[in-house]
Design a protein around this motif. Structure first.
Motif, PDB file in Angstrom:
ATOM      1  N   ALA A  17     -12.658  18.883 -80.135  1.00  0.00           N
ATOM      2  CA  ALA A  17     -13.154  19.002 -78.767  1.00  0.00           C
ATOM      3  C   ALA A  17     -12.027  18.953 -77.753  1.00  0.00           C
ATOM      4  O   ALA A  17     -12.057  19.666 -76.750  1.00  0.00           O
ATOM      5  CB  ALA A  17     -14.158  17.889 -78.486  1.00  0.00           C
ATOM      6  N   ILE A  18     -10.990  18.138 -78.016  1.00  0.00           N
ATOM      7  CA  ILE A  18      -9.883  18.044 -77.058  1.00  0.00           C
ATOM      8  C   ILE A  18      -9.141  19.371 -76.978  1.00  0.00           C
ATOM      9  O   ILE A  18      -8.812  19.864 -75.896  1.00  0.00           O
ATOM     10  CB  ILE A  18      -8.923  16.905 -77.460  1.00  0.00           C
ATOM     11  CG1 ILE A  18      -9.600  15.552 -77.284  1.00  0.00           C
ATOM     12  CG2 ILE A  18      -7.677  16.942 -76.613  1.00  0.00           C
ATOM     13  CD1 ILE A  18      -8.781  14.410 -77.789  1.00  0.00           C
ATOM     14  N   VAL A  19      -8.914  19.991 -78.161  1.00  0.00           N
ATOM     15  CA  VAL A  19      -8.155  21.241 -78.165  1.00  0.00           C
ATOM     16  C   VAL A  19      -8.946  22.357 -77.496  1.00  0.00           C
ATOM     17  O   VAL A  19      -8.408  23.140 -76.710  1.00  0.00           O
ATOM     18  CB  VAL A  19      -7.756  21.611 -79.608  1.00  0.00           C
ATOM     19  CG1 VAL A  19      -6.965  22.877 -79.615  1.00  0.00           C
ATOM     20  CG2 VAL A  19      -6.933  20.511 -80.206  1.00  0.00           C
ATOM     21  N   ILE A  20     -10.258  22.415 -77.796  1.00  0.00           N
ATOM     22  CA  ILE A  20     -11.097  23.404 -77.118  1.00  0.00           C
ATOM     23  C   ILE A  20     -11.107  23.138 -75.621  1.00  0.00           C
ATOM     24  O   ILE A  20     -11.090  24.058 -74.807  1.00  0.00           O
ATOM     25  CB  ILE A  20     -12.543  23.341 -77.665  1.00  0.00           C
ATOM     26  CG1 ILE A  20     -12.587  23.763 -79.111  1.00  0.00           C
ATOM     27  CG2 ILE A  20     -13.464  24.206 -76.863  1.00  0.00           C
ATOM     28  CD1 ILE A  20     -12.429  25.198 -79.342  1.00  0.00           C
TER      29      ILE A  20
ATOM     30  N   ALA B 289      -4.659   6.334 -70.597  1.00  0.00           N
ATOM     31  CA  ALA B 289      -5.451   5.156 -70.936  1.00  0.00           C
ATOM     32  C   ALA B 289      -6.422   5.479 -72.058  1.00  0.00           C
ATOM     33  O   ALA B 289      -6.619   4.675 -72.984  1.00  0.00           O
ATOM     34  CB  ALA B 289      -6.199   4.666 -69.695  1.00  0.00           C
ATOM     35  N   ALA B 290      -7.001   6.685 -72.007  1.00  0.00           N
ATOM     36  CA  ALA B 290      -7.923   7.100 -73.071  1.00  0.00           C
ATOM     37  C   ALA B 290      -7.190   7.175 -74.396  1.00  0.00           C
ATOM     38  O   ALA B 290      -7.745   6.821 -75.444  1.00  0.00           O
ATOM     39  CB  ALA B 290      -8.538   8.446 -72.731  1.00  0.00           C
ATOM     40  N   SER B 291      -5.929   7.608 -74.352  1.00  0.00           N
ATOM     41  CA  SER B 291      -5.142   7.673 -75.582  1.00  0.00           C
ATOM     42  C   SER B 291      -4.951   6.283 -76.182  1.00  0.00           C
ATOM     43  O   SER B 291      -5.100   6.080 -77.394  1.00  0.00           O
ATOM     44  CB  SER B 291      -3.809   8.323 -75.241  1.00  0.00           C
ATOM     45  OG  SER B 291      -2.939   8.227 -76.286  1.00  0.00           O
TER      46      SER B 291
ATOM     47  N   MET C 139      -3.016  10.802 -80.671  1.00  0.00           N
ATOM     48  CA  MET C 139      -1.884  11.731 -80.544  1.00  0.00           C
ATOM     49  C   MET C 139      -2.302  13.007 -79.840  1.00  0.00           C
ATOM     50  O   MET C 139      -1.587  13.524 -78.977  1.00  0.00           O
ATOM     51  CB  MET C 139      -1.335  12.088 -81.924  1.00  0.00           C
ATOM     52  CG  MET C 139      -0.428  11.060 -82.489  1.00  0.00           C
ATOM     53  SD  MET C 139       0.121  11.563 -84.089  1.00  0.00           S
ATOM     54  CE  MET C 139       1.348  12.758 -83.658  1.00  0.00           C
ATOM     55  N   THR C 140      -3.484  13.522 -80.210  1.00  0.00           N
ATOM     56  CA  THR C 140      -3.942  14.753 -79.574  1.00  0.00           C
ATOM     57  C   THR C 140      -4.138  14.554 -78.087  1.00  0.00           C
ATOM     58  O   THR C 140      -3.737  15.387 -77.268  1.00  0.00           O
ATOM     59  CB  THR C 140      -5.264  15.211 -80.208  1.00  0.00           C
ATOM     60  OG1 THR C 140      -5.159  15.051 -81.600  1.00  0.00           O
ATOM     61  CG2 THR C 140      -5.547  16.629 -79.900  1.00  0.00           C
ATOM     62  N   GLU C 141      -4.771  13.425 -77.742  1.00  0.00           N
ATOM     63  CA  GLU C 141      -5.036  13.178 -76.317  1.00  0.00           C
ATOM     64  C   GLU C 141      -3.730  13.025 -75.548  1.00  0.00           C
ATOM     65  O   GLU C 141      -3.590  13.538 -74.438  1.00  0.00           O
ATOM     66  CB  GLU C 141      -5.904  11.926 -76.180  1.00  0.00           C
ATOM     67  CG  GLU C 141      -6.300  11.566 -74.771  1.00  0.00           C
ATOM     68  CD  GLU C 141      -7.330  12.504 -74.183  1.00  0.00           C
ATOM     69  OE1 GLU C 141      -8.224  12.918 -74.924  1.00  0.00           O
ATOM     70  OE2 GLU C 141      -7.227  12.805 -72.986  1.00  0.00           O
TER      71      GLU C 141
END
Lengths: 236, 126, 85
Positions: B91-94, C38-40, C53-55
């Motif tokens: 979802a983050i990548v989209i 902060a969400a990360s 990591m993605t965030e």
């Protein structure tokens, strides 16, 4: 009228979520499917990272769809921000000495770090998406250091198309070897080795290349293509 | 109070703040920022649903998490639920693709109309 | 540890509310970046290092940069209600 309506909607939603909040308790055990993924992931795939084994193997087809969605959105951005013919770009402000030197110094280590993240996606946290984003931030540093540089679009689109195509081909390997698309039925190797987990590292490297080139293309279009449009309208 | 409950409450509040921004704000970039906050809140909420008490992250890097040494079967309740995490990863990548497309449309709209105010964009109104 | 949790949650909500409140769009974009950071941390705390990591890489870095580019290409100040029609 409209703000009032919005506030009423928000108040309704707030009360609703307050009523639903007690249902959101953390569980003690997993559901049936999740329990299978969690307990058998290592047996099926030999990769330490269970999230990777869900993303790339159990839900690999969804990930293929996701990569296609990302590709379509970048294509859409290129379509919306396309450059008109015969426009002269205004000369960009040159970057300062500090930015340039620092960026050139950091460029290679950051690229290498991105590649490290997506190569080790099945062993440590991280993977193709995170590594691709890190690669794209290296490209962003390059764009910041040298404003009038353009990325080699031909090379980027070749890398992107070939890695997308290879993803589908790897899926067909599973189809012919085990009878289902993207199945991981090749020799799996030893748990914890770099060359293990069958097709998962292959697919994640392909995803990393694809996401990295797509996000770089997105940044390049955002920095370069938007510029002449504003100037054109202003001089009308 | 457990910290997961705290975080799911914070996520719901974040969703409401983002939604308020989308509904009430009239600046297009502020609306896009509101969408971004909304997405972040929803992602946190989904990850809190996969939390399991007393479990570790779903990275099996030590034999202590296995049922027995030879079998490679992970112990029941030893790791968090990997499914919501995989979903949120997607979802983050989209989300960044969707945000980019939204912002490209905003740039094009601004180039053509010289305004970011939604109330001024009345060309479809009659 | 629960104190750190309360602190991070409060920072996140305050940054989100401030991002919707301030008139300067550059500040708003940076505040949304703070929310992502902060969400990360929260994802890391909830046992999801992959998502963290993605965030951090995408939500907090790349999307902030894209927003900043767009703000630079358009206008950096949100007009008040008195100017609007």
């Amino acid at each position: 009228m409209k703000p009032l309506f919005s506030l009423v909607m928000l108040a309704l939603l707030a009360t609703l979520s307050l009523r639903l909040a007690p249902l959101l308790q953390p569980g003690e055990e997993l559901g049936q499917v999740a329990a299978h993924y969690a307990s058998q992931g290592l047996v099926d795939n030999r990769g330490s990272n269970l999230v990777t084994s869900v993303v790339v193997n159990y839900r690999g087809f969804d990930t293929l769809g996701e990569v296609v969605v990302l590709f379509l959105s970048v294509t859409g951005i290129g379509f919306v921000l396309r450059r008109r013919q015969g426009l002269v770009l205004p000369a960009p402000v040159p970057a300062s000495e500090l930015v340039r030197t620092g960026s050139y110094l950091l460029l290679a280590p950051v690229l290498l770090f991105g590649a490290y993240i997506f190569i080790h996606g099945h062993l440590t946290p991280g993977g193709g998406f995170q590594g691709g984003a890190v690669v794209a931030s290296a490209v962003l540093m390059m764009l910041l250091a040298n404003r009038d540089r353009h990325l080699p679009h031909g090379l980027l689109s070749w890398i992107e198309s070939l890695s997308g195509f290879a993803y589908v081909l790897v899926g067909f390997v599973g189809l012919f070897a085990a009878g289902s698309f993207l199945a991981n039925r090749v020799p799996l190797g030893q748990w914890g080795d770099l060359f293990s987990a069958g097709l998962i590292p292959v697919i994640y490297v392909l995803i990393g290349l694809k996401v990295g080139t797509e996000l770089s293309a997105l940044l390049d279009q955002m920095t370069h293509s938007a510029e002449p449009e504003v100037k054109r309208e202003g001089s009308r | 109070m457990e910290f997961v409950t705290l975080y799911s409450a914070a996520a719901i509040a974040l969703i409401l703040v983002g939604l308020a921004g989308v509904l009430i704000k009239r600046n297009l970039i502020k609306m896009a920022l509101g969408f971004s906050l909304l997405g972040t809140g929803a992602n946190i909420l989904i990850v809190t649903l996969g939390y399991v008490r007393g479990a570790t992250a779903p990275i099996v890097d030590s034999p202590a998490l296995l049922e027995d040494a030879g079998s490679l079967v992970v112990k029941q309740g030893a790791v968090m639920d990997p499914v919501p995490q995989a979903l949120v990863l997607t979802a983050i990548v989209i989300g960044v693709g969707v945000t980019g497309l939204m912002l490209a449309t905003i740039v094009r709209l601004y180039a053509n109309t010289k305004t970011l105010d939604v109330n001024a964009l009345t060309r479809l109104k009659w | 540890m629960i104190l750190i949790d309360i602190f991070v949650g409060a920072i996140m909500l305050a940054a989100a509310a401030a991002a919707m409140w301030v008139r300067n769009l550059v500040s708003a974009v940076i505040l949304v970046g703070v929310v992502s950071l902060a969400a990360s941390f929260i994802f890391l705390r909830l046992g999801a290092p992959d998502v963290a990591m993605t965030e951090a890489a995408i939500g907090s870095a790349l999307s902030t940069v894209i927003f900043l580019i767009v703000v630079r290409r358009t206008e950096s100040h949100e007009k008040g209600p008195e100017v609007q029609r």
